[in-house]
Structure formats: C-alpha cells, structure tokens
Design a protein around this motif. Structure first.
Motif, mmCIF file in Angstrom:
data_model
loop_
_atom_site.group_PDB
_atom_site.id
_atom_site.type_symbol
_atom_site.label_atom_id
_atom_site.label_comp_id
_atom_site.label_asym_id
_atom_site.label_seq_id
_atom_site.Cartn_x
_atom_site.Cartn_y
_atom_site.Cartn_z
ATOM 1 N N UNK A 255 0.794 -1.226 0.000
ATOM 2 C CA UNK A 255 0.000 0.000 0.000
ATOM 3 C C UNK A 255 0.824 1.272 0.000
ATOM 4 N N UNK A 256 2.000 1.236 0.589
ATOM 5 C CA UNK A 256 2.851 2.431 0.652
ATOM 6 C C UNK A 256 4.106 2.290 -0.198
ATOM 7 N N UNK A 257 4.118 1.307 -1.085
ATOM 8 C CA UNK A 257 5.297 1.072 -1.925
ATOM 9 C C UNK A 257 5.478 2.200 -2.934
ATOM 10 N N UNK A 258 6.713 2.479 -3.247
ATOM 11 C CA UNK A 258 7.045 3.505 -4.237
ATOM 12 C C UNK A 258 6.766 2.970 -5.645
ATOM 13 N N UNK A 259 6.403 3.844 -6.575
ATOM 14 C CA UNK A 259 6.159 3.402 -7.948
ATOM 15 C C UNK A 259 7.332 2.624 -8.548
ATOM 16 N N UNK A 260 8.542 3.018 -8.231
ATOM 17 C CA UNK A 260 9.719 2.325 -8.773
ATOM 18 C C UNK A 260 9.751 0.867 -8.305
#
Length: 105
Positions: A42-47
């Motif tokens: 849920x809080x992962x970065x797009x990269x």
C-alpha cells in the motif's frame, strides 16, 4: 526519490511539457491504484511496484472474446493472483469489447 519526477522532462515545446506533466500525473495515479490493490504494498514507491510487478515477462494471447495475459513464474505472482486485478473488469471498448484475463504459470 520519486520514480516520476517532473524535472526530468525533456520536452522543449510547451505543449509537450503539458502532455508530459498530465501523463506523469496519470501514471502516478495508476501506480497508487495498483499499490492499493496489492496486499502489503500500500505504501510502496512506484519504482518498486514497477520492478516487482510491471516489468514482468509473459505472453499475450488475443482471442475473439478476451485478451489473456500469461505471466511467467515469479516470486510475486501469488500477490498478483490474490489481488485479482482482472476480477469484475468490464469489457475493454477499444479492444473490440474483449475481457482481460490474467493467468500464472
């Protein structure tokens, strides 16, 4: 560091910069939606989402009534399978009304 950064745009014409900015906002929204559907990301970065889920090998099979995406075997496939991103998806108009189906090898 942000995966999509507006300072990285290479456009020299203002119209192109506006389009680049709009596409960047849309892409960021798509990654946020994907992150919200994947358990534990849920809080992962797009990269990070790109590396683990988008940049994935597989095959695409175009059939008369559906478009089947067959993902190659990867460690994160169970997370994709659990998210059921293709469940309850409406037919895609610009693909002649075909439905999208994900399969995992």
């Amino acid at each position: 560091m942000n995966f999509f950064h507006l300072d990285c745009l290479a456009s020299e014409v203002r119209l192109n910069v506006d389009l680049d900015a709009a596409l960047t906002v849309i892409a960021n929204g798509c990654y946020r939606w994907l992150a919200s559907r994947l358990k534990g990301f849920g809080k992962a970065a797009p990269k990070q989402l790109y590396r683990r889920f988008v940049e994935t090998a597989g095959t695409v099979l175009i059939e008369p009534d559906r478009l089947t995406i067959a993902f190659d075997r990867r460690r994160h496939n169970p997370i994709l399978r659990e998210a059921a991103l293709d469940r309850d998806m409406a037919p895609i108009g610009w693909l002649d009304g075909r439905k999208l189906l994900f399969t995992y090898r």
